[in-house]
Motif scaffolding. Structure first.
Motif, PDB file in Angstrom:
ATOM      1  N   GLY A  73       0.809  -1.212   0.000  1.00  8.48           N
ATOM      2  CA  GLY A  73       0.000   0.000   0.000  1.00  8.48           C
ATOM      3  C   GLY A  73       0.843   1.264   0.000  1.00  8.48           C
ATOM      4  N   VAL A  74       0.228   2.375   0.367  1.00 12.12           N
ATOM      5  CA  VAL A  74       0.884   3.677   0.349  1.00 12.12           C
ATOM      6  C   VAL A  74       1.324   4.050   1.766  1.00 12.12           C
ATOM      7  CG1 VAL A  74       0.630   6.135  -0.185  1.00 12.12           C
ATOM      8  CG2 VAL A  74      -0.496   4.417  -1.627  1.00 12.12           C
ATOM      9  N   ALA A  75       2.632   4.221   1.954  1.00 13.94           N
ATOM     10  CA  ALA A  75       3.139   4.664   3.253  1.00 13.94           C
ATOM     11  C   ALA A  75       2.725   6.116   3.485  1.00 13.94           C
ATOM     12  CB  ALA A  75       4.657   4.534   3.290  1.00 13.94           C
ATOM     13  N   ARG A  76       2.264   6.402   4.692  1.00 16.44           N
ATOM     14  CA  ARG A  76       1.827   7.760   5.024  1.00 16.44           C
ATOM     15  C   ARG A  76       2.943   8.513   5.746  1.00 16.44           C
ATOM     16  NH1 ARG A  76      -3.792   7.592   3.875  1.00 16.44           N
ATOM     17  NH2 ARG A  76      -3.618   9.874   3.962  1.00 16.44           N
ATOM     18  N   ASN A  77       2.828   9.804   5.753  1.00 12.10           N
ATOM     19  CA  ASN A  77       3.836  10.634   6.387  1.00 12.10           C
ATOM     20  C   ASN A  77       3.839  10.442   7.902  1.00 12.10           C
ATOM     21  OD1 ASN A  77       5.849  12.639   6.554  1.00 12.10           O
ATOM     22  ND2 ASN A  77       4.326  14.168   7.111  1.00 12.10           N
ATOM     23  N   ASN A  78       5.015  10.541   8.493  1.00 11.78           N
ATOM     24  CA  ASN A  78       5.163  10.532   9.944  1.00 11.78           C
ATOM     25  C   ASN A  78       5.899  11.815  10.325  1.00 11.78           C
ATOM     26  OD1 ASN A  78       5.999  10.221  12.614  1.00 11.78           O
ATOM     27  ND2 ASN A  78       6.314   8.017  12.419  1.00 11.78           N
TER      28      ASN A  78
ATOM     29  N   ASP B 258      -9.288   6.686  -4.601  1.00 13.52           N
ATOM     30  CA  ASP B 258      -9.791   7.649  -3.621  1.00 13.52           C
ATOM     31  C   ASP B 258      -9.080   8.994  -3.710  1.00 13.52           C
ATOM     32  OD1 ASP B 258      -7.311   7.050  -2.610  1.00 13.52           O
ATOM     33  OD2 ASP B 258      -8.020   6.265  -0.696  1.00 13.52           O
ATOM     34  N   GLY B 259      -8.190   9.155  -4.713  1.00 16.48           N
ATOM     35  CA  GLY B 259      -7.501  10.420  -4.913  1.00 16.48           C
ATOM     36  C   GLY B 259      -6.173  10.552  -4.204  1.00 16.48           C
ATOM     37  N   LEU B 260      -5.766   9.524  -3.452  1.00 20.76           N
ATOM     38  CA  LEU B 260      -4.481   9.576  -2.747  1.00 20.76           C
ATOM     39  C   LEU B 260      -3.341   9.464  -3.765  1.00 20.76           C
ATOM     40  CD1 LEU B 260      -2.877   9.643  -0.093  1.00 20.76           C
ATOM     41  CD2 LEU B 260      -3.049   7.137  -0.034  1.00 20.76           C
ATOM     42  N   LYS B 261      -2.516  10.493  -3.843  1.00 21.03           N
ATOM     43  CA  LYS B 261      -1.389  10.507  -4.776  1.00 21.03           C
ATOM     44  C   LYS B 261      -0.166   9.869  -4.114  1.00 21.03           C
ATOM     45  CE  LYS B 261      -1.220  14.924  -5.341  1.00 21.03           C
ATOM     46  NZ  LYS B 261      -0.812  16.246  -5.874  1.00 21.03           N
ATOM     47  N   TYR B 262       0.667   9.213  -4.922  1.00 26.06           N
ATOM     48  CA  TYR B 262       1.830   8.533  -4.348  1.00 26.06           C
ATOM     49  C   TYR B 262       2.993   8.519  -5.344  1.00 26.06           C
ATOM     50  CZ  TYR B 262       0.022   4.623  -7.158  1.00 26.06           C
ATOM     51  OH  TYR B 262      -0.439   3.846  -8.193  1.00 26.06           O
ATOM     52  N   TRP B 263       4.181   8.316  -4.769  1.00 29.24           N
ATOM     53  CA  TRP B 263       5.390   8.052  -5.543  1.00 29.24           C
ATOM     54  C   TRP B 263       5.625   6.548  -5.608  1.00 29.24           C
ATOM     55  CZ3 TRP B 263       7.106  12.105  -8.019  1.00 29.24           C
ATOM     56  CH2 TRP B 263       7.069  13.386  -7.455  1.00 29.24           C
ATOM     57  N   LEU B 264       6.216   6.085  -6.699  1.00 30.04           N
ATOM     58  CA  LEU B 264       6.694   4.709  -6.816  1.00 30.04           C
ATOM     59  C   LEU B 264       8.192   4.733  -6.569  1.00 30.04           C
ATOM     60  CD1 LEU B 264       4.774   3.666 -10.055  1.00 30.04           C
ATOM     61  CD2 LEU B 264       4.382   2.750  -7.762  1.00 30.04           C
TER      62      LEU B 264
ATOM     63  N   GLN C 175       6.951  -4.346  -1.878  1.00 31.55           N
ATOM     64  CA  GLN C 175       6.325  -4.913  -3.068  1.00 31.55           C
ATOM     65  C   GLN C 175       7.403  -5.186  -4.107  1.00 31.55           C
ATOM     66  OE1 GLN C 175       3.584  -1.382  -2.907  1.00 31.55           O
ATOM     67  NE2 GLN C 175       2.051  -2.915  -3.488  1.00 31.55           N
ATOM     68  N   LEU C 176       8.033  -6.363  -3.988  1.00 34.30           N
ATOM     69  CA  LEU C 176       9.132  -6.778  -4.868  1.00 34.30           C
ATOM     70  C   LEU C 176      10.298  -5.804  -4.810  1.00 34.30           C
ATOM     71  CD1 LEU C 176       7.068  -7.962  -7.987  1.00 34.30           C
ATOM     72  CD2 LEU C 176       7.992  -9.355  -6.116  1.00 34.30           C
ATOM     73  N   GLY C 177      10.555  -5.262  -3.616  1.00 30.27           N
ATOM     74  CA  GLY C 177      11.662  -4.337  -3.431  1.00 30.27           C
ATOM     75  C   GLY C 177      11.267  -2.876  -3.586  1.00 30.27           C
ATOM     76  N   PHE C 178      10.034  -2.596  -3.966  1.00 31.73           N
ATOM     77  CA  PHE C 178       9.545  -1.231  -4.158  1.00 31.73           C
ATOM     78  C   PHE C 178       8.553  -0.873  -3.049  1.00 31.73           C
ATOM     79  CE2 PHE C 178      11.095  -2.577  -8.195  1.00 31.73           C
ATOM     80  CZ  PHE C 178      11.471  -1.443  -8.897  1.00 31.73           C
ATOM     81  N   PHE C 179       8.270   0.409  -2.927  1.00 31.23           N
ATOM     82  CA  PHE C 179       7.207   0.852  -2.032  1.00 31.23           C
ATOM     83  C   PHE C 179       6.554   2.092  -2.603  1.00 31.23           C
ATOM     84  CE2 PHE C 179      11.000   3.057  -0.462  1.00 31.23           C
ATOM     85  CZ  PHE C 179      10.552   4.339  -0.191  1.00 31.23           C
ATOM     86  N   LYS C 180       5.364   2.390  -2.099  1.00 28.33           N
ATOM     87  CA  LYS C 180       4.642   3.604  -2.457  1.00 28.33           C
ATOM     88  C   LYS C 180       4.606   4.516  -1.242  1.00 28.33           C
ATOM     89  CE  LYS C 180       1.578   1.130  -5.670  1.00 28.33           C
ATOM     90  NZ  LYS C 180       0.158   0.753  -5.949  1.00 28.33           N
ATOM     91  N   ILE C 181       4.651   5.816  -1.496  1.00 27.20           N
ATOM     92  CA  ILE C 181       4.594   6.776  -0.404  1.00 27.20           C
ATOM     93  C   ILE C 181       3.835   8.004  -0.875  1.00 27.20           C
ATOM     94  CG2 ILE C 181       6.803   7.865  -1.023  1.00 27.20           C
ATOM     95  CD1 ILE C 181       7.322   8.150   2.017  1.00 27.20           C
ATOM     96  N   GLU C 182       3.135   8.655   0.045  1.00 29.86           N
ATOM     97  CA  GLU C 182       2.330   9.827  -0.275  1.00 29.86           C
ATOM     98  C   GLU C 182       3.111  10.845  -1.112  1.00 29.86           C
ATOM     99  OE1 GLU C 182      -0.673  11.497   2.765  1.00 29.86           O
ATOM    100  OE2 GLU C 182       0.970  10.650   3.961  1.00 29.86           O
ATOM    101  N   ARG C 183       2.429  11.422  -2.077  1.00 25.09           N
ATOM    102  CA  ARG C 183       3.037  12.425  -2.959  1.00 25.09           C
ATOM    103  C   ARG C 183       2.378  13.782  -2.739  1.00 25.09           C
ATOM    104  NH1 ARG C 183       1.408  13.505  -8.431  1.00 25.09           N
ATOM    105  NH2 ARG C 183       0.234  11.542  -8.410  1.00 25.09           N
ATOM    106  N   GLY C 184       3.182  14.827  -2.794  1.00 24.01           N
ATOM    107  CA  GLY C 184       2.666  16.187  -2.693  1.00 24.01           C
ATOM    108  C   GLY C 184       2.570  16.744  -1.293  1.00 24.01           C
ATOM    109  N   VAL C 185       3.008  15.971  -0.275  1.00 31.08           N
ATOM    110  CA  VAL C 185       2.928  16.434   1.114  1.00 31.08           C
ATOM    111  C   VAL C 185       4.292  16.371   1.806  1.00 31.08           C
ATOM    112  CG1 VAL C 185       0.495  15.788   1.342  1.00 31.08           C
ATOM    113  CG2 VAL C 185       2.286  14.113   1.922  1.00 31.08           C
TER     114      VAL C 185
END
Length: 431
Positions: free
Chosen positions: A243-248, A268-274, A285-295
């Protein structure tokens, strides 16, 4: 019994998490000498700019019209822990961009990351497994180039060791630290430095001109993946699965470098980086992750993002027949034909008269694990190393412009030297 086993596992994980913050930092904390301002950028040209509305909603260099333009992932943590995310995040970005510049023609190039750990610190480019920065890798490649991983000998392509293995008296990188070959010659297992391997250089590099989402997206879209720093924390290190990692907001210690290969948006409109990590394909996810984009999640959008433009002239010279490959490296056709067959001395590099260089200690004669030099002298070295032959290290302005055009025009047929490269894997043709 099962309860006891789970309790033991839980205790192990807790202990690991407890020591992680002290061991995780892989970015250089401070420098004895600051990087000269003129070295922070090389042939810098900003990428073309589009607005957020003009850029695609999703972009992924791992899926360009159904084809990946990325090479395989790495794990910086094996065979032992090494704080080399700065090296992995940067070389991963460069070799992916190299595949893009080449239009996807194979074979894929896996750069010899161990060379930077072996040799970079002797020039002030990083501190090996104790950390470094993107600028250390790109400056090393600009000056000395990097071979691919087939150059690396003992310990495999990546041994998670660094320059310290050569001893405190070492003042320069030995030849075998850059590129090596080994064969049984005259009845003895013999290893020698390869002075003229196929090397890959950079025609340009630099940091993003403007921090933030838009500049990062334009660079990725127009020229390829980028390397950015981020602040990791225990919840991310051990808790990210999918999934998409959120900011801490409590994660403020920037201590990790990763490669951003694209972006997307959920329903749902949540933007993310690959993002590609360097912790093995079993992470996320096979060595990759998603994280929130624009924040500015985990401080990834603060502006510590870099690009580099690789060149591949040596490879092109071999493909075109201008140079030929031998057991001792690549040479002009006339030089290659002058090489005497097996068992004889190298025609181009003089042996150091059997004397050991200051940074080498003579191994015991009875040591079965000793690789002999070319003429059978145990522990022999050479007057020079591959770093003393940085042919093509500083590309001309024309070469830099050609490399820029190749990256900016990946959607068009590009001409480079003696090869005509078509985008996304169409076969290269002789000009």
């Amino acid at each position: 019994m099962r309860t006891a086993a789970w309790a033991a596992l839980a205790l192990t994980l807790l202990l690991a998490a407890a020591v992680r913050p002290a061991a995780a930092g892989c970015r250089r904390r401070q420098r004895t000498e600051p990087v000269p301002p003129e070295d922070m950028y090389f042939n810098h040209q900003p990428a073309p700019q589009k607005t957020l509305e003009e850029l695609p909603k999703e972009w992924d260099w791992n899926n360009v019209d159904g084809r990946s333009m990325l090479v395989p992932s790495w794990n910086q943590h094996i065979p032992q822990y090494c704080g080399s995310c700065w090296l992995h995040g940067t070389t991963s970005m460069i070799q992916d961009r190299l595949k893009i510049v080449k239009g996807g023609i194979g074979p894929d190039v896996m750069l010899a990351r161990q060379v930077v750990l072996n040799c970079g610190a002797f020039h002030g480019y990083g501190q090996g497994c104790d950390g470094g920065d993107v600028i250390d890798v790109v400056r090393y490649m600009k000056h000395f180039g990097l071979p691919d991983e087939s150059c690396q000998a003992r310990g495999g392509p990546y041994s998670a060791t660094d320059h310290t293995k050569y001893g405190k008296a070492a003042t320069r990188c030995p030849g075998e630290g850059y590129c090596t070959n080994c064969m049984p010659l005259k009845g003895k297992d013999t290893c020698w430095p390869v002075h003229t391997p196929i090397r890959y250089y950079l025609s340009a590099y630099g940091k993003m001109d403007e921090p933030g989402e838009l500049g990062m997206m334009n660079e990725i879209y127009h020229r390829g993946p980028i390397t950015c720093s981020m602040a990791t924390h225990e919840g991310f290190d051990y808790g990210y699965h999918h999934g998409v990692a959120r900011n801490n907001p409590n994660a403020t210690d920037v201590d990790h470098d990763v490669e951003i290969v694209g972006w997307g948006e959920q329903e749902d409109g949540l933007k993310y980086w690959l993002v590609r990590n360097s912790w093995g394909s079993y992470f996320g996810q096979l060595g990759f992750f998603k994280i929130e984009r624009g924040v500015n999640a985990l401080r990834m959008e603060e502006g510590d993002c870099w690009y580099a433009i690789p060149t591949w002239q040596d490879e092109q010279d071999v493909r075109s027949g201008k140079k030929e490959g031998t057991m001792w490296g690549i040479f002009d056709k006339e030089e290659a034909e002058a090489i005497i067959p097996e068992g004889h001395r190298h025609p181009h590099f003089k042996h150091h008269d059997g004397q050991l260089a200051a940074q080498h200690a003579a191994p015991a004669e009875g040591d079965d694990d000793v690789a002999t030099s070319w003429d059978g002298t145990v522990g022999g070295t050479y007057d020079n190393t591959p770093e003393d032959h940085p042919d093509g290290a500083v590309p001309t302005q024309q070469q830099a412009q050609e490399a820029q055009q190749a990256l900016a025009g990946v959607q068009q047929v590009q001409a480079q030297a003696s090869l005509r490269v078509r985008p996304f894997g169409a076969a290269a043709e002789q000009a």
